[in-house]
Scaffold this motif. Structure first.
Motif, short mmCIF file in Angstrom:
data_model
loop_
_atom_site.label_atom_id
_atom_site.label_comp_id
_atom_site.label_asym_id
_atom_site.label_seq_id
_atom_site.Cartn_x
_atom_site.Cartn_y
_atom_site.Cartn_z
N GLU A 167 -28.01 14.05 13.47
CA GLU A 167 -27.00 14.25 12.62
C GLU A 167 -25.80 14.83 12.78
O GLU A 167 -25.87 16.00 13.38
N VAL A 168 -24.68 14.05 12.65
CA VAL A 168 -23.24 14.91 12.70
C VAL A 168 -23.17 15.88 11.63
O VAL A 168 -23.33 15.34 10.40
N ARG A 169 -22.91 17.11 11.42
CA ARG A 169 -22.55 17.84 10.64
C ARG A 169 -21.39 18.77 10.90
O ARG A 169 -20.72 18.70 11.98
N TYR A 170 -20.76 19.75 10.03
CA TYR A 170 -19.50 20.35 10.15
C TYR A 170 -19.74 21.56 9.66
O TYR A 170 -20.43 21.94 8.51
N THR A 171 -19.18 22.68 10.47
CA THR A 171 -19.45 24.07 9.99
C THR A 171 -18.37 24.19 8.63
O THR A 171 -17.50 23.20 8.44
N LYS A 172 -18.21 25.33 8.15
CA LYS A 172 -17.32 25.78 7.21
C LYS A 172 -16.15 25.62 7.52
O LYS A 172 -14.98 25.47 6.79
N THR A 173 -15.78 25.86 8.82
CA THR A 173 -14.30 25.59 9.39
C THR A 173 -14.14 24.37 10.09
O THR A 173 -13.25 24.21 10.78
N GLU A 174 -14.90 23.44 9.39
CA GLU A 174 -14.82 21.81 9.99
C GLU A 174 -15.14 21.87 11.40
O GLU A 174 -14.42 20.71 12.04
N LYS A 175 -15.69 22.65 12.08
CA LYS A 175 -15.99 22.35 13.27
C LYS A 175 -17.37 21.38 13.49
O LYS A 175 -18.22 21.78 12.86
N GLU A 176 -17.35 20.24 14.38
CA GLU A 176 -18.29 19.40 14.31
C GLU A 176 -19.30 20.00 15.23
O GLU A 176 -19.34 20.59 16.27
#
Length: 132
Positions: free
Chosen positions: A27-36
């Motif tokens: 699954e593709v996810r994102y950190t709080k700083t929008e880093k994939e």
């Protein structure tokens, strides 16, 4: 398990080698700083002697990849694939100020993707590839 109280050196490391099946598509996810990043789960079964009447147990290993090059490949993998994966292993201690029932209040194992190799694709995938 024993832990050293001496300072770590740059050559110190903890690695985990896993041979198991992908529990679901990565699954593709994102950190709080929008880093994939990519999250994937490998299921392994304990293959040692099983007490009479007991079933072998399955352990679920959650691995994270922050490497854009690896992430492109990880997106192509499918649930059920038998894989050989290598991950860096980090044990994170609980935050003493956090609620003990929250993830931050519990000890966590953090697995960072290093490499993966597909050993066998799921049966349906192999049949689809032959017919194309």
């Amino acid at each position: 398990m024993a832990f050293s109280t001496t300072s770590s050196r740059s050559a110190d490391m903890a690695k985990l080698l896993l041979i198991g099946r992908l529990g679901k598509d990565p699954e593709v996810r994102y950190t709080k700083t929008e880093k994939e990043y990519i999250s994937y789960t490998i299921a392994t079964s304990n293959q040692g002697p099983v007490p009479e009447g007991a079933q072998p147990t399955t352990t679920w290993h959650h691995v994270l990849s922050f490497n854009p090059g690896a992430n492109n490949y990880l997106r192509t993998l499918k649930r059920g694939s038998l894989v050989f994966a290598e991950a860096n292993f980090e044990l994170r201690q609980p935050d003493p100020n956090a609620d003990p029932d929250s993830p931050e209040g519990q000890r966590q194992i953090f697995l960072r993707h290093e490499s993966i190799r597909v050993l066998r694709v799921p049966r349906g995938e192999a049949e689809e590839n032959v017919s194309e």
